[in-house]
Design an enzyme around this catalytic site. Structure first.
Site, PDB file in Angstrom:
ATOM      1  N   LYS A 267       4.959  13.478  -5.471  1.00 53.11           N
ATOM      2  CA  LYS A 267       6.229  12.807  -5.242  1.00 53.11           C
ATOM      3  C   LYS A 267       7.105  12.901  -6.494  1.00 53.11           C
ATOM      4  O   LYS A 267       6.624  12.836  -7.631  1.00 53.11           O
ATOM      5  CB  LYS A 267       6.011  11.338  -4.885  1.00 53.11           C
ATOM      6  CG  LYS A 267       5.305  11.124  -3.540  1.00 53.11           C
ATOM      7  CD  LYS A 267       6.158  11.589  -2.372  1.00 53.11           C
ATOM      8  CE  LYS A 267       5.536  11.242  -1.034  1.00 53.11           C
ATOM      9  NZ  LYS A 267       5.592   9.819  -0.722  1.00 53.11           N
ATOM     10  N   GLN A 327      -8.487   6.045  -3.232  1.00 48.22           N
ATOM     11  CA  GLN A 327      -7.746   7.042  -2.482  1.00 48.22           C
ATOM     12  C   GLN A 327      -7.654   8.279  -3.362  1.00 48.22           C
ATOM     13  O   GLN A 327      -7.906   8.210  -4.565  1.00 48.22           O
ATOM     14  CB  GLN A 327      -6.354   6.523  -2.135  1.00 48.22           C
ATOM     15  CG  GLN A 327      -5.560   6.139  -3.375  1.00 48.22           C
ATOM     16  CD  GLN A 327      -4.581   5.020  -3.119  1.00 48.22           C
ATOM     17  OE1 GLN A 327      -4.755   4.204  -2.240  1.00 48.22           O
ATOM     18  NE2 GLN A 327      -3.531   4.975  -3.924  1.00 48.22           N
ATOM     19  N   ASP A 362       1.000  12.605  -0.599  1.00 46.81           N
ATOM     20  CA  ASP A 362       0.247  12.941  -1.811  1.00 46.81           C
ATOM     21  C   ASP A 362      -1.080  12.202  -1.900  1.00 46.81           C
ATOM     22  O   ASP A 362      -1.770  12.308  -2.923  1.00 46.81           O
ATOM     23  CB  ASP A 362       1.089  12.638  -3.056  1.00 46.81           C
ATOM     24  CG  ASP A 362       1.579  11.188  -3.125  1.00 46.81           C
ATOM     25  OD1 ASP A 362       1.617  10.518  -2.068  1.00 46.81           O
ATOM     26  OD2 ASP A 362       1.917  10.724  -4.232  1.00 46.81           O
ATOM     27  N   ASP A 397      -6.543  -2.076  -5.365  1.00 51.19           N
ATOM     28  CA  ASP A 397      -5.394  -1.671  -4.591  1.00 51.19           C
ATOM     29  C   ASP A 397      -5.734  -1.623  -3.099  1.00 51.19           C
ATOM     30  O   ASP A 397      -6.686  -0.953  -2.690  1.00 51.19           O
ATOM     31  CB  ASP A 397      -4.941  -0.284  -5.081  1.00 51.19           C
ATOM     32  CG  ASP A 397      -3.636   0.162  -4.466  1.00 51.19           C
ATOM     33  OD1 ASP A 397      -2.602  -0.465  -4.766  1.00 51.19           O
ATOM     34  OD2 ASP A 397      -3.647   1.133  -3.687  1.00 51.19           O
ATOM     35  N   ASN A 398      -4.969  -2.355  -2.302  1.00 49.78           N
ATOM     36  CA  ASN A 398      -5.095  -2.313  -0.839  1.00 49.78           C
ATOM     37  C   ASN A 398      -6.541  -2.451  -0.330  1.00 49.78           C
ATOM     38  O   ASN A 398      -7.012  -1.623   0.456  1.00 49.78           O
ATOM     39  CB  ASN A 398      -4.511  -1.004  -0.305  1.00 49.78           C
ATOM     40  CG  ASN A 398      -2.997  -0.972  -0.388  1.00 49.78           C
ATOM     41  OD1 ASN A 398      -2.347  -2.007  -0.313  1.00 49.78           O
ATOM     42  ND2 ASN A 398      -2.450   0.209  -0.561  1.00 49.78           N
ATOM     43  N   GLU A 426      -5.532  -7.100  -4.136  1.00 47.70           N
ATOM     44  CA  GLU A 426      -4.116  -6.866  -3.881  1.00 47.70           C
ATOM     45  C   GLU A 426      -3.969  -6.578  -2.395  1.00 47.70           C
ATOM     46  O   GLU A 426      -3.922  -5.429  -1.967  1.00 47.70           O
ATOM     47  CB  GLU A 426      -3.602  -5.693  -4.729  1.00 47.70           C
ATOM     48  CG  GLU A 426      -2.098  -5.478  -4.641  1.00 47.70           C
ATOM     49  CD  GLU A 426      -1.687  -4.294  -3.776  1.00 47.70           C
ATOM     50  OE1 GLU A 426      -0.484  -4.083  -3.613  1.00 47.70           O
ATOM     51  OE2 GLU A 426      -2.575  -3.578  -3.247  1.00 47.70           O
ATOM     52  N   TYR A 537       6.906   6.724 -10.299  1.00 41.87           N
ATOM     53  CA  TYR A 537       7.223   8.143 -10.144  1.00 41.87           C
ATOM     54  C   TYR A 537       7.886   8.761 -11.373  1.00 41.87           C
ATOM     55  O   TYR A 537       8.283   9.916 -11.334  1.00 41.87           O
ATOM     56  CB  TYR A 537       8.144   8.330  -8.927  1.00 41.87           C
ATOM     57  CG  TYR A 537       7.604   7.674  -7.682  1.00 41.87           C
ATOM     58  CD1 TYR A 537       6.508   8.208  -7.008  1.00 41.87           C
ATOM     59  CD2 TYR A 537       8.159   6.493  -7.199  1.00 41.87           C
ATOM     60  CE1 TYR A 537       5.988   7.589  -5.884  1.00 41.87           C
ATOM     61  CE2 TYR A 537       7.652   5.865  -6.066  1.00 41.87           C
ATOM     62  CZ  TYR A 537       6.564   6.431  -5.417  1.00 41.87           C
ATOM     63  OH  TYR A 537       6.051   5.808  -4.304  1.00 41.87           O
TER      64      TYR A 537
END
EC number: 2.4.99.16
Length: 676
Positions: A267, A327, A362, A397-398, A426, A537
């Site tokens: 990204k 991920q 991504d 994360d998640n 989170e 980013y």
């Protein structure tokens, strides 16, 4: 590596001689332990009653990890007529503790009630006094009395048995406050009936209370080169920011992922689908030819410089937390080595992450169902690699997008070998998922605080997270994150950032800010609740000298100082909402009664009142109606010294107080309740 099986359902226990029902804190009938921290005042409640009119009482018993009774507390009937009893217990070391409630018949309470009525009415006076004498023979024989209490009870017994004294005087001696206090410490108990014993996992204090500071290490020290490209910051340059973070009073430095970043479908700025040459990509697109989750991005440094960063943080009194984002970039080594760990679509492609209409080309999410044993073992290995490098907390994360049985297993495995490590969930998701993640072992949880703005919804939410839910889900309040810039802060200016900092820092024992909060970064990317030029980013070096001019860093520092100075603010389940006459003014307090610390040191009571102007633009006036009992202020006093911990001013406050808050000057009163 198989998931832990659910325990069998235990048969129902008999009712017992003195019923004990609705014990709390109990999570799903004891399937998972309730949470506590060293030094936390843990509220224990139960419904206790019996047949007839005889007095009943209850004791909360704290059981140490070795199975011995550690301490106990006399429970108080907090809802007369509803038979609801409450006490607080305070564990003094981490570990697998437990507790129970013991109900019992109170022969002294029964006699004292009946004797007071009958003697005053002249009914069966001698009989009641004789029964009292017989009762005190049992009382003075109690084991475990202190010398002073033994003397008090013997003196009371002697006066009660003295026929030369008037009957009212004999009775008064047996009902004196000193006698009642002695029996509160060592009561005479009949028909003792214990509840079940319920689990209580006790963590170190940072699991309950701490201030977190989030940073992207690549931005600290990053610089633009003459050709327009960027040179990344490093762990070494990021470490130069640590003294300023420590000076603001933060306990934890939380780093976004520091792993190699993939190039496939990278990204660009502001989440564009096309990356330009030199765009660093999202650190959440983890993995490249340089390695995966156990590797360090070569532009950030090496294992040696990462450990040096951790060492410097510790020297300054802080710990390091790391983002655990399960991920992968399409370039991650796992994609080639373990394609079964991902979801393959019918066209042969690997499914990338989506949250329609959002697409994350991504990133490949993991599929935990094809080879759970393999994924479980690898993630545990990765976590242990970072623990060995000095990480003592993980912001996950998640987690709600991964199986709950995986987290239950992983958290239990880590706790077994490294119980000091803290996991922050989170998961901005549905309430059932958020709560269950807490049940199965996450120490702390992100919350909906970020989107609670109005007085009524804030009051309700503060009451919710500090109530019974706090025995499982410890809230972590964040005004912003690198993903979220809520509308209130987009439009609230400097005062808006100050309001949310006060609410976050004093509304929850754990809170955090995202780097740049000090600079009031509040420009959104059009159409979304996130900052423009999002740091995910691109590199984002900042001019920290501007923070002193804005003043938010000064407020953050003072808020963290106040939290450290006042133990009431490092508790969770001690909050009271106080009514106000203005819907733009919110008032709440935290009260911690006098007690003995885990180290055995007497500590005085501590009470802090917070009154906040929720309007970042306009002056607001209000009456605040204080519940003096909740503040620990005796009703007969009615007045106390109110010392403002932000301004330094002192006032004479009482039950009803007028306040006027000008946001450009002071958005809140933070009041320490002093002696009258």
């Amino acid at each position: 590596m198989a998931p832990r099986q659910a325990p069998p359902i235990a048969p129902a226990a008999p009712i017992g001689r003195i019923p004990v029902l609705d014990v709390s804190p109990v999570v799903e009938g004891g399937r998972w332990p309730a949470k506590a921290a060293v030094g936390e005042a843990v509220p224990v409640e139960a419904t206790v009653f019996r047949e007839g009119h005889d007095a009943v009482a209850a004791t909360a018993v704290l059981v140490a990890p070795d199975g011995s009774d550690h301490s106990w507390a006399h429970m108080v009937d907090v809802a007369p007529g509803l038979d609801r009893f409450r006490a607080t217990l305070s564990p003094d070391a981490p570990g697998a503790w437990s507790f129970r409630v013991e109900a019992w018949s109170d022969p002294y309470g029964t006699w004292a009630h009946d004797a007071a009525i009958k003697v005053a009415a002249g009914i069966d006076v001698e009989l009641m006094l004789a029964e009292g004498v017989a009762l005190f023979e049992r009382i003075t024989a109690l084991a475990g009395l202190s010398p002073q209490d033994a003397k008090t009870l013997h003196d009371g017994a002697a006066a009660l048995a003295d026929p030369s004294r008037p009957s009212p005087a004999r009775l008064a001696a047996a009902l004196s406050p000193e006698v009642r206090d002695a029996l509160a410490r060592t009561p005479l108990r009949d028909f003792v009936t214990p509840s079940g014993t319920y689990p209580l996992v006790v963590d170190r204090p940072l699991a309950l209370a701490g201030a977190w500071y989030e940073m992207f290490p690549r931005s600290e020290g990053a610089r633009r080169l003459k050709d327009g490209t960027w040179r990344s910051g490093t762990f070494t340059s990021a470490a130069r920011r640590l003294p300023a973070i420590a000076a603001m009073g933060f306990d934890v430095v939380y780093l976004t992922p520091v792993h190699p970043i993939g190039t496939a479908h990278r990204k660009g700025r502001n989440n564009s689908l096309t990356a330009l040459p030199g765009d660093p990509g999202s650190p959440y697109a983890i993995g490249s030819k340089d390695g995966g989750h156990d590797a360090i991005h070569p532009e950030l440094g090496s294992e040696r410089t990462f450990k040096a960063f951790v060492k410097e943080a510790r020297r300054l009194g802080m710990e390091v937390a790391l983002d655990l984002a399960l991920q992968c970039s399409p370039d991650h080594p796992w994609v080639a080595e373990h394609p079964e760990w991902f979801t393959t679509r019918v066209d042969g492609s690997i499914a990338y992450a989506e949250n329609p209409p959002k697409k994350y080309q991504d990133i490949y999410p993991l599929n935990f169902d094809n080879d759970p044993a393999g994924i479980y073992a690898e993630v545990l290995r990765v976590v242990r690699v970072w623990i060995a490098r000095g990480v003592t907390a993980f912001r996950v994360d998640n987690p709600h997008t991964k199986p709950l049985e995986f987290w239950e297993w992983l958290l239990a495995e880590v706790r077994a070998t490294h119980p000091e490590v803290i996991f922050l969930s989170e998961a901005f998701t549905k309430p059932a998922m958020m709560l269950t993640l807490a049940h199965i072992g996450f120490h702390q949880s992100y919350t909906y605080f970020t989107w609670r703005n109005e007085k009524t919804e804030l009051a309700e939410y503060l009451a919710e997270v500090s109530g019974p839910a706090g025995s499982s889900m410890r809230p972590s309040f964040w005004p912003t994150t690198h993903d979220i810039l809520p509308p209130y802060l987009q439009h609230g200016g400097v005062a808006g950032f100050a309001v949310r900092a006060v609410l976050a820092a004093l509304g929850s024992p754990t809170w955090g800010i995202y780097s740049g909060y000090e600079l009031v970064e509040n420009v959104p990317r059009p159409g979304v609740e996130e900052q423009i030029d999002n740091e995910k980013y691109e590199y984002k070096p900042r001019d920290w000298a501007l923070a002193e001019e804005i003043g938010i860093s000064t407020l953050l520092t003072r808020l963290n100082e106040v939290r450290r100075e006042h133990p009431a603010l490092r508790q969770l389940r001690n909050l009271t909402i106080h009514p106000t006459s203005n819907d733009q003014v919110l008032a709440f307090s935290r009260h911690l009664p006098a007690r003995v610390s885990p180290a055995g040191t007497p500590e005085p009571a501590d009470t802090v009142i917070v009154v906040v102007n929720l309007d970042p633009w306009g002056t607001q006036e209000s009456m605040v109606h204080l519940d003096l009992a909740a503040l620990g202020v005796p009703a007969e006093h009615g007045q106390f010294v109110a010392h403002d911990l932000l301004s330094g001013a002192s006032y004479g406050w009482g039950q009803d107080v007028y306040v006027r808050l000008v946001p450009q000057e002071q958005v809140a009163h933070v009041i320490h309740v002093g002696a009258p």
